[in-house]
Design a protein around this motif. Sequence first.
Motif, PDB file in Angstrom:
ATOM      1  N   GLN A  84       0.829  -1.207   0.000  1.00  0.00           N
ATOM      2  CA  GLN A  84       0.000   0.000   0.000  1.00  0.00           C
ATOM      3  C   GLN A  84       0.863   1.256   0.000  1.00  0.00           C
ATOM      4  O   GLN A  84       0.413   2.316  -0.411  1.00  0.00           O
ATOM      5  CB  GLN A  84      -0.901  -0.006   1.239  1.00  0.00           C
ATOM      6  CG  GLN A  84      -1.862  -1.178   1.303  1.00  0.00           C
ATOM      7  CD  GLN A  84      -2.375  -1.378   2.710  1.00  0.00           C
ATOM      8  OE1 GLN A  84      -1.689  -1.887   3.592  1.00  0.00           O
ATOM      9  NE2 GLN A  84      -3.614  -0.960   2.936  1.00  0.00           N
ATOM     10  N   LEU A  85       2.082   1.125   0.522  1.00  0.00           N
ATOM     11  CA  LEU A  85       3.001   2.256   0.639  1.00  0.00           C
ATOM     12  C   LEU A  85       4.319   1.878  -0.024  1.00  0.00           C
ATOM     13  O   LEU A  85       4.866   0.798   0.234  1.00  0.00           O
ATOM     14  CB  LEU A  85       3.238   2.615   2.105  1.00  0.00           C
ATOM     15  CG  LEU A  85       4.390   3.578   2.417  1.00  0.00           C
ATOM     16  CD1 LEU A  85       4.138   4.950   1.798  1.00  0.00           C
ATOM     17  CD2 LEU A  85       4.581   3.710   3.937  1.00  0.00           C
ATOM     18  N   LEU A  86       4.841   2.771  -0.867  1.00  0.00           N
ATOM     19  CA  LEU A  86       6.136   2.580  -1.494  1.00  0.00           C
ATOM     20  C   LEU A  86       7.073   3.676  -0.994  1.00  0.00           C
ATOM     21  O   LEU A  86       6.782   4.862  -1.130  1.00  0.00           O
ATOM     22  CB  LEU A  86       6.010   2.659  -3.018  1.00  0.00           C
ATOM     23  CG  LEU A  86       7.282   2.388  -3.827  1.00  0.00           C
ATOM     24  CD1 LEU A  86       7.723   0.940  -3.664  1.00  0.00           C
ATOM     25  CD2 LEU A  86       7.051   2.715  -5.306  1.00  0.00           C
ATOM     26  N   ILE A  87       8.199   3.266  -0.407  1.00  0.00           N
ATOM     27  CA  ILE A  87       9.240   4.204   0.017  1.00  0.00           C
ATOM     28  C   ILE A  87      10.365   4.096  -1.000  1.00  0.00           C
ATOM     29  O   ILE A  87      10.939   3.026  -1.190  1.00  0.00           O
ATOM     30  CB  ILE A  87       9.755   3.883   1.430  1.00  0.00           C
ATOM     31  CG1 ILE A  87       8.606   3.909   2.438  1.00  0.00           C
ATOM     32  CG2 ILE A  87      10.843   4.873   1.838  1.00  0.00           C
ATOM     33  CD1 ILE A  87       9.012   3.476   3.854  1.00  0.00           C
ATOM     34  N   ALA A  88      10.670   5.191  -1.682  1.00  0.00           N
ATOM     35  CA  ALA A  88      11.692   5.196  -2.723  1.00  0.00           C
ATOM     36  C   ALA A  88      12.815   6.135  -2.312  1.00  0.00           C
ATOM     37  O   ALA A  88      12.611   7.344  -2.186  1.00  0.00           O
ATOM     38  CB  ALA A  88      11.099   5.626  -4.064  1.00  0.00           C
ATOM     39  N   ASP A  89      14.008   5.561  -2.084  1.00  0.00           N
ATOM     40  CA  ASP A  89      15.151   6.332  -1.613  1.00  0.00           C
ATOM     41  C   ASP A  89      16.058   6.669  -2.794  1.00  0.00           C
ATOM     42  O   ASP A  89      16.757   5.803  -3.314  1.00  0.00           O
ATOM     43  CB  ASP A  89      15.920   5.516  -0.563  1.00  0.00           C
ATOM     44  CG  ASP A  89      17.076   6.293   0.049  1.00  0.00           C
ATOM     45  OD1 ASP A  89      17.155   7.519  -0.182  1.00  0.00           O
ATOM     46  OD2 ASP A  89      17.900   5.680   0.754  1.00  0.00           O
ATOM     47  N   GLU A  90      16.039   7.922  -3.224  1.00  0.00           N
ATOM     48  CA  GLU A  90      16.865   8.399  -4.331  1.00  0.00           C
ATOM     49  C   GLU A  90      16.795   7.432  -5.530  1.00  0.00           C
ATOM     50  O   GLU A  90      17.817   6.907  -5.984  1.00  0.00           O
ATOM     51  CB  GLU A  90      18.326   8.546  -3.878  1.00  0.00           C
ATOM     52  CG  GLU A  90      18.544   9.539  -2.757  1.00  0.00           C
ATOM     53  CD  GLU A  90      18.569  10.988  -3.234  1.00  0.00           C
ATOM     54  OE1 GLU A  90      18.218  11.235  -4.413  1.00  0.00           O
ATOM     55  OE2 GLU A  90      18.912  11.872  -2.436  1.00  0.00           O
ATOM     56  N   PRO A  91      15.604   7.185  -6.076  1.00  0.00           N
ATOM     57  CA  PRO A  91      15.462   6.155  -7.110  1.00  0.00           C
ATOM     58  C   PRO A  91      16.130   6.482  -8.434  1.00  0.00           C
ATOM     59  O   PRO A  91      16.292   5.593  -9.267  1.00  0.00           O
ATOM     60  CB  PRO A  91      13.947   6.037  -7.280  1.00  0.00           C
ATOM     61  CG  PRO A  91      13.415   7.375  -6.875  1.00  0.00           C
ATOM     62  CD  PRO A  91      14.314   7.830  -5.759  1.00  0.00           C
ATOM     63  N   THR A  92      16.530   7.745  -8.646  1.00  0.00           N
ATOM     64  CA  THR A  92      17.138   8.089  -9.941  1.00  0.00           C
ATOM     65  C   THR A  92      18.619   8.445  -9.820  1.00  0.00           C
ATOM     66  O   THR A  92      19.214   8.954 -10.761  1.00  0.00           O
ATOM     67  CB  THR A  92      16.399   9.276 -10.588  1.00  0.00           C
ATOM     68  OG1 THR A  92      16.493  10.418  -9.726  1.00  0.00           O
ATOM     69  CG2 THR A  92      14.941   8.948 -10.827  1.00  0.00           C
ATOM     70  N   THR A  93      19.235   8.168  -8.662  1.00  0.00           N
ATOM     71  CA  THR A  93      20.642   8.498  -8.465  1.00  0.00           C
ATOM     72  C   THR A  93      21.524   7.789  -9.495  1.00  0.00           C
ATOM     73  O   THR A  93      21.345   6.613  -9.777  1.00  0.00           O
ATOM     74  CB  THR A  93      21.087   8.096  -7.044  1.00  0.00           C
ATOM     75  OG1 THR A  93      20.348   8.870  -6.097  1.00  0.00           O
ATOM     76  CG2 THR A  93      22.563   8.351  -6.826  1.00  0.00           C
TER      77      THR A  93
END
Length: 337
Positions: free
Chosen positions: A180-189
């Motif tokens: 239900q929740l997506l945590i994206a940490d710097e996905p385009t680094t």
Amino acid sequence: MRRSSGPDAEALTMLEVRELSVADRHGGPIVEALSFSLPPAGSLAIVGESGSGKTQAALSLLGLQDPALRVGGSVRFDGVELLGAPASRLRALRGARIGFVFQDPSTSLNPYLSVGLQIAETIEVHRGLTREGALAEARRLLEAVRIGDAARRLAQYPHELSGGMRQRVMIAIALAGRPQLLIADEPTTALDVTVQQQLIGLLAELRRTFSLALLLITHDLGLVAELCERTLVLYAGQMMEEGRTSALPSAATHPYTRALLRARPHLDDDPDSPLRTIPGALPARGESRRSCVFAPRCAHAQAPCRTTPPALTPARDGRRRCHLGIAEIGVSEARGQ
């Protein structure tokens, strides 16, 4: 942002973070008294320079931080407290109801397992499918994240894929448990501009398709503008400002937010001119915090800024931490400070 104030309001909040603190083993603050909430299918970006505490804040939500760090406060997901929760409860949430896209797929993916097996593992563990069924679902997920020739890619290893494709595999793994929740940490680094734009479009499409709530960790304000309804600006572990993303370019009220916006390159900039920067550096972890943490780098700082920590106060449709009024900052900018 809606705040929980009763049973009805509680249902409007999926993730509720209150006074989150993260410190090193010596008590040096990494994140201080961070509070925010996220409704179902909502989106929030946490932005700031490298070293501002963004990733540690995100990792601590699911107990993924370094065990030597001290975490305090409250993190509630659908009303259930996560800080201090048994490891079995956190394992049941990770990858199932909450997906996490880590910052560097080259170190997060297992180099000894095929892409298909790494996606299938999450599906088997959290959804109970057989290996055959999990691999079939893994193929559908690769197609959902726009990886062509998905059947062949399942048998490949991470080193056989480009950086952009590895990042898409990370997103597929994060979606495998139907979170239900997506945590994206710097996905385009470390991705080139074209691939970054493709991933932005992909994340926006996945949010709509799967009705995902998104917590985005980034230093890229352009990425924020395209993906998130609200933005929280973090500096040295403290919230500086929070409000509607659409209002930031024209209505940012904190000197740090304005400095970040000015530092963004623009198409009409002279290509021979140096990039704009924010002079100075983040404070050292053990440095005294008996003043505004941004004061040493702030062009508008006055006497109170150097002697008293500012409180977090309401501002327009959000919050800000600053002694100065918006008019005072405007006068300083008009004088060229």
